[in-house]
Design an enzyme around this catalytic site. Sequence first.
Site, PDB file in Angstrom:
ATOM      1  N   ARG A   1     -77.286 -21.062  63.796  1.00 56.53           N
ATOM      2  CA  ARG A   1     -76.992 -19.953  62.883  1.00 56.53           C
ATOM      3  C   ARG A   1     -77.858 -20.061  61.626  1.00 56.53           C
ATOM      4  O   ARG A   1     -78.863 -19.396  61.492  1.00 56.53           O
ATOM      5  CB  ARG A   1     -75.483 -19.941  62.543  1.00 56.53           C
ATOM      6  N   ASP A   2     -77.512 -20.973  60.742  1.00 56.61           N
ATOM      7  CA  ASP A   2     -78.245 -21.102  59.472  1.00 56.61           C
ATOM      8  C   ASP A   2     -79.709 -21.460  59.721  1.00 56.61           C
ATOM      9  O   ASP A   2     -80.617 -20.969  59.044  1.00 56.61           O
ATOM     10  CB  ASP A   2     -77.573 -22.190  58.613  1.00 56.61           C
TER      11      ASP A   2
ATOM     12  N   HIS B   1     -72.176 -28.749  52.556  1.00 52.02           N
ATOM     13  CA  HIS B   1     -73.315 -28.058  53.178  1.00 52.02           C
ATOM     14  C   HIS B   1     -74.485 -28.080  52.198  1.00 52.02           C
ATOM     15  O   HIS B   1     -74.427 -27.427  51.154  1.00 52.02           O
ATOM     16  CB  HIS B   1     -72.851 -26.625  53.478  1.00 52.02           C
TER      17      HIS B   1
ATOM     18  N   HIS C   1     -78.714 -27.863  51.335  1.00 51.07           N
ATOM     19  CA  HIS C   1     -80.085 -27.485  51.694  1.00 51.07           C
ATOM     20  C   HIS C   1     -81.045 -28.412  50.956  1.00 51.07           C
ATOM     21  O   HIS C   1     -80.773 -28.837  49.832  1.00 51.07           O
ATOM     22  CB  HIS C   1     -80.351 -26.021  51.310  1.00 51.07           C
TER      23      HIS C   1
ATOM     24  N   CYS D   1     -80.923 -18.884  53.595  1.00 47.76           N
ATOM     25  CA  CYS D   1     -80.114 -17.673  53.512  1.00 47.76           C
ATOM     26  C   CYS D   1     -81.022 -16.457  53.369  1.00 47.76           C
ATOM     27  O   CYS D   1     -81.885 -16.436  52.490  1.00 47.76           O
ATOM     28  CB  CYS D   1     -79.171 -17.784  52.315  1.00 47.76           C
TER      29      CYS D   1
ATOM     30  N   ASN E   1     -81.806 -26.435  55.758  1.00 43.57           N
ATOM     31  CA  ASN E   1     -80.657 -27.343  55.647  1.00 43.57           C
ATOM     32  C   ASN E   1     -81.166 -28.780  55.699  1.00 43.57           C
ATOM     33  O   ASN E   1     -82.261 -29.029  56.179  1.00 43.57           O
ATOM     34  CB  ASN E   1     -79.725 -27.156  56.859  1.00 43.57           C
TER      35      ASN E   1
HETATM   36 ZN    ZN Z   1     -76.867 -22.652  54.386  1.00 46.80          ZN
END
Ligand code: ZN
Length: 296
Positions: free
Chosen positions: A12-13, A204, A206, A237, A246
């Site tokens: 996803r990310d 989370h 980055h 994002c 990430n």
């Molecule tokens: Zn993220």
Amino acid sequence: MKKIELVDVGPRDGIQSQSTIVSTSDKIELISRLADSGVKRIEVASFVNPKRVPQMADVELLIERLPKIKETKYIGLVLNEKGLERALDTDLDEINCATVTTDTFCQRNQGKTSQEMMNSLGRMTTIAKKKNRFFGVTIAAAFGCPFEGEVDPTKVLEIAKNLIGLGVDEISIADTIGVAVPTQVTDLVYRLKSVIGEVPLRLHFHNTRNTGIGNVYAAAEAGVRIFDSSCGGLGGCPFAPGATGNVGTEDVLYLFERMGYQTSISMAKLIETSKWLGEVMGQEMPAMLNKAGSFP
Ligand code: ZN
């Protein structure tokens, strides 16, 4: 031995902002490889408007075709009530919604102010609970906002408190634009712990400004045991200018393995997956361990 859980958010990310559109079958292969490497929780997709995020146009089809693996939980990200409805129509194990600390970013990301989003989360938590679905919430831009700058930690604490009041199953704290430094992380995690009690806390990070691994270390020292990371360190994002990857799952895994933590993941299989993903994306993966290899 202290246990660490890594949630791979790469499908996803990791790929959402990449210009190379990844096919459904390659996504399935990525997710299967991650599961085979021993990753127990994988964020597989987000239920967003494909016009805004073209990489996520195949969500329902992808989820239908995912291999059912005992012990591996699939997570879907939603940004609003419509996304939640779509997610509840699938058999995903977990649903995660995001909110943002600042109004400007929240408007750009989700078309609502932070308070409007909290009202919406109240309705969403009720709906998800009625359907007996695991429902977690991420507080995005918890360490800084690309539009409004500094974020007061008391804002994060206030949102977390409200989420606890709603009864969410997990709270994630995201450094969406990769600005946090370890001292800030230590401070926020300790303050959060007094607010959220026994509810699981997930972090989370980055690695946009190369502080990602330092931040993971600081959070672990402060007692956090669940971390997001993405295989190969891809990520970013679509609604935050300059956002990049990430923390790489292989890099985080190395840190914890060498520090004596127990994980469920095979480094060799994960590095293989990272290299395979690099070929699919046609680019060098930003994480380090796929190049350096593990401890000789
Ligand atoms: Zn993220």
